[in-house]
Design an enzyme around this catalytic site. Structure first.
Site, PDB file in Angstrom:
ATOM      1  N   LYS A  78       0.853  -1.193   0.000  1.00 18.48           N
ATOM      2  CA  LYS A  78       0.000   0.000   0.000  1.00 18.48           C
ATOM      3  C   LYS A  78       0.889   1.244   0.000  1.00 18.48           C
ATOM      4  O   LYS A  78       1.920   1.278   0.678  1.00 18.48           O
ATOM      5  CB  LYS A  78      -0.912  -0.015   1.235  1.00 18.48           C
ATOM      6  CG  LYS A  78      -1.952   1.096   1.264  1.00 18.48           C
ATOM      7  CD  LYS A  78      -2.899   0.932   2.446  1.00 18.48           C
ATOM      8  CE  LYS A  78      -3.956   2.026   2.499  1.00 18.48           C
ATOM      9  NZ  LYS A  78      -4.892   1.854   3.629  1.00 18.48           N
ATOM     10  N   SER A 153      -9.745   1.963   2.572  1.00 20.43           N
ATOM     11  CA  SER A 153      -8.822   2.679   1.724  1.00 20.43           C
ATOM     12  C   SER A 153      -7.799   1.796   1.017  1.00 20.43           C
ATOM     13  O   SER A 153      -7.177   2.242   0.044  1.00 20.43           O
ATOM     14  CB  SER A 153      -8.084   3.739   2.551  1.00 20.43           C
ATOM     15  OG  SER A 153      -7.302   3.131   3.562  1.00 20.43           O
ATOM     16  N   SER A 177     -10.111  -0.347   6.798  1.00 21.74           N
ATOM     17  CA  SER A 177      -9.468  -0.233   5.483  1.00 21.74           C
ATOM     18  C   SER A 177      -8.775  -1.481   4.938  1.00 21.74           C
ATOM     19  O   SER A 177      -8.395  -1.492   3.774  1.00 21.74           O
ATOM     20  CB  SER A 177      -8.456   0.909   5.498  1.00 21.74           C
ATOM     21  OG  SER A 177      -9.118   2.118   5.276  1.00 21.74           O
TER      22      SER A 177
HETATM   23  N1  LIG Z   1      -9.007   4.416   6.897  1.00 25.74           N
HETATM   24  C1  LIG Z   1      -9.917   3.513   7.155  1.00 25.74           C
HETATM   25  O1  LIG Z   1      -9.629   2.523   7.815  1.00 25.74           O
HETATM   26  C2  LIG Z   1     -11.234   3.632   6.505  1.00 25.74           C
HETATM   27  C3  LIG Z   1     -12.262   4.582   6.887  1.00 25.74           C
HETATM   28  N2  LIG Z   1     -13.276   4.379   5.889  1.00 25.74           N
HETATM   29  C4  LIG Z   1     -11.842   6.029   6.869  1.00 25.74           C
HETATM   30  O2  LIG Z   1     -12.102   6.693   5.910  1.00 25.74           O
HETATM   31  O3  LIG Z   1     -11.331   6.548   7.829  1.00 25.74           O
END
Ligand SMILES: NC(=O)C[C@H](N)C(=O)O
Length: 489
Positions: A78, A153, A177
């Site tokens: 990532k 993400s 994410s």
């Molecule tokens: N970063 C994550 O784990 C995802 C979460 N949907 C966020 O936008 O914070």
């Protein structure tokens, strides 16, 4: 050898040690596969071709160490995990030209396991988002249906593995994410216990929640990778000085007597009925394997989304202060004085969602609002933790759905932050409590994968892997492939 890309890590290891293929051949086949499928998937921001082939060749010459299960195998990373001399953007224009001068601890661990990083994977900007659509660079597509989002993400990390571009990747999980994109793409994703894996070299979003973890096509592959990246690191004071078991050791398929809990708050009307049905079937499978399954309650989990978007945004507003147009990446040309350098670089370098979070976070930390928002959120976080503690007094494992819906259409929700935020309702409480959470394939709705979430006690990923492995052996979901991988989806 044809179709190496369909092999999982353990199969590739056997081919390598059986001398049927070399690490260089695997690496070359990987880049061929990536180039063939990128026009459909768009998972990578940067490829590391020259260095990867060089590394694979070196390993071949030195001889593959048969005792190292991951030696000579490709992996994708990532793009918020820093890689020495290799572009690391966090999906942001702010870091469009950032080449780190050091490797993250997980990168050093992958190198000592003999793995070959083949490239950097697309993601929501600074990991803020659930569809990878906030990336500055490109829109990654779901491996099963290229009109759908891959989740986020870590959308690039999940789609690349599901589409057979690579057998494994690393992602990061702050509020879901790793688990949510794993669910959307029908693969296995593990967010380890907070402190299990070093965060040194992970570009910080929310430091009390962020955790790096592996995405793979099988449970066993996933356990091998967690073995490689776990452990205390003197450079991350939040990493835990606790023994790391061999996560592959207990994978027997025997889970008789395991005590499983299903929170009733995870099976409400907000979760699509077909997803609830898939989870109910998983419950039957677990009972058939000799586990006991009871309904329990996590009464405060319903406040998780509100608490998360205060805490995560507050931490982000602080962490992202370092991007000032001077020390890293993008600097605005359009400046008259120093103030302009800061303001214009940040205004032009950050995307809309990142700015929204910085503003939310700055607001909730500001004098006069701190007590009502940030402090209160911390208190409710404690209540959420206590709910989990109470359940884990009596149970070994919690299961439920990973997401309330399957993958939705590209462009469908991106203009609607509230819908995007509330979609994290099932994964967020796990991050707030610092617990390990995992998603494994458990069904399909209209040809799109459904994820089953497993939540374990602190530092008890071993039990989760055992249960996930037993479930995988008893079901066929992981054997179904998207059309791009030769399946009949
Ligand atoms: N970063 C994550 O784990 C995802 C979460 N949907 C966020 O936008 O914070």
């Amino acid at each position: 050898m044809t179709e190496l890309y369909k092999k999982n890590l353990t199969e590739l290891h056997d081919l390598l040690t059986g001398k049927e293929v070399t690490a260089k051949e695997i690496a070359e086949a990987t880049f061929k596969r990536i180039k063939e499928t990128e026009p459909q998937v768009d998972a990578f921001i940067t490829l590391n071709e020259e260095r990867a082939i060089e590394l694979a060749t070196k390993l071949d010459v030195a001889g593959i160490d048969e005792t190292q299960p991951l030696a000579g195998l490709p992996i994708g990373i990532k793009d918020n995990i820093v890689t020495k001399d290799l572009l690391t953007t966090a999906g942001s224009k702010m870091l469009f030209n950032f080449e780190p001068i050091y490797d993250a601890t997980v990168m050093e661990q992958l190198y000592s396991a003999g793995m070959i990083p083949v490239g950097k994977l697309n993601m929501d900007e600074f990991a803020m988002g659930g569809s990878t659509e906030t990336s500055y660079f490109k829109k990654t597509k779901n491996a099963w249906d290229q009109t759908k989002v891959p989740g986020g993400s870590s959308g690039g990390s999940a789609a690349a593995v599901a589409a057979g571009q690579i057998g494994a990747s690393l992602g990061s999980d702050t509020g879901g994410s790793i688990r949510q994109p794993a669910a959307f793409n029908g693969i296995v994703g593990m967010k380890p216990t907070y402190g299990r894996v070093s965060r040194f070299g992970l570009i910080a979003f929310a430091s009390s929640l962020d955790q790096i973890g592996p995405l793979t096509r099988t449970v066993k592959d996933n356990a091998f990778l967690l073995n490689a990246i776990s452990g205390w690191d003197k450079r991350d004071s939040s990493s835990a000085k606790i023994e790391v078991p061999d996560f592959t050791a207990g994978l027997t398929g025997d889970i008789k007597g395991l005590k499983i809990a299903v929170p009733k708050e995870f099976m409400t009307e907000g979760v699509a009925p077909e997803i609830r049905t898939a989870v109910e079937k998983a419950v039957t499978t677990f009972k058939g394997l000799g586990a006991t399954v009871d309904e329990v309650s996590l009464p405060h989990s319903k406040y998780g989304v509100e608490v998360y978007y205060i805490i995560a945004s507050s931490e982000a507003s602080s962490n992202l202060q370092r991007f000032d147009g001077i020390r890293y990446g993008y600097r605005s040309e359009n400046v008259k004085d120093l103030e302009d350098v800061y303001v214009n670089s940040r205004s032009e370098g950050f995307g809309l969602e990142v700015k929204r979070r910085i503003m939310l976070g700055t607001f909730s930390l500001s004098a006069g609002y701190y007590d009502a928002y940030f402090k209160k959120a911390g208190q409710v976080r404690t209540l959420i933790c206590r709910d989990f503690d109470a359940v884990f007094n009596d149970y070994d494992l919690i299961i439920g759905p990973t997401t309330p819906t399957v993958a939705y259409g590209l462009g469908e929700n991106i203009e609607d932050p509230i819908t995007m935020y509330t979609a994290d309702v099932l994964t967020i409480p796990v991050n707030l409590a610092g617990l390990p959470g995992m998603s494994v394939p458990c069904g399909f709705v209209d040809g799109l994968p459904v994820g089953l979430q497993l939540i374990g006690k602190h530092f008890d990923e071993a039990t989760m892997y055992q249960a996930a492995y037993a479930f995988e052996q008893a079901t066929n979901f992981h054997k179904q492939q998207p059309a791009i991988l030769g399946g009949h989806a």
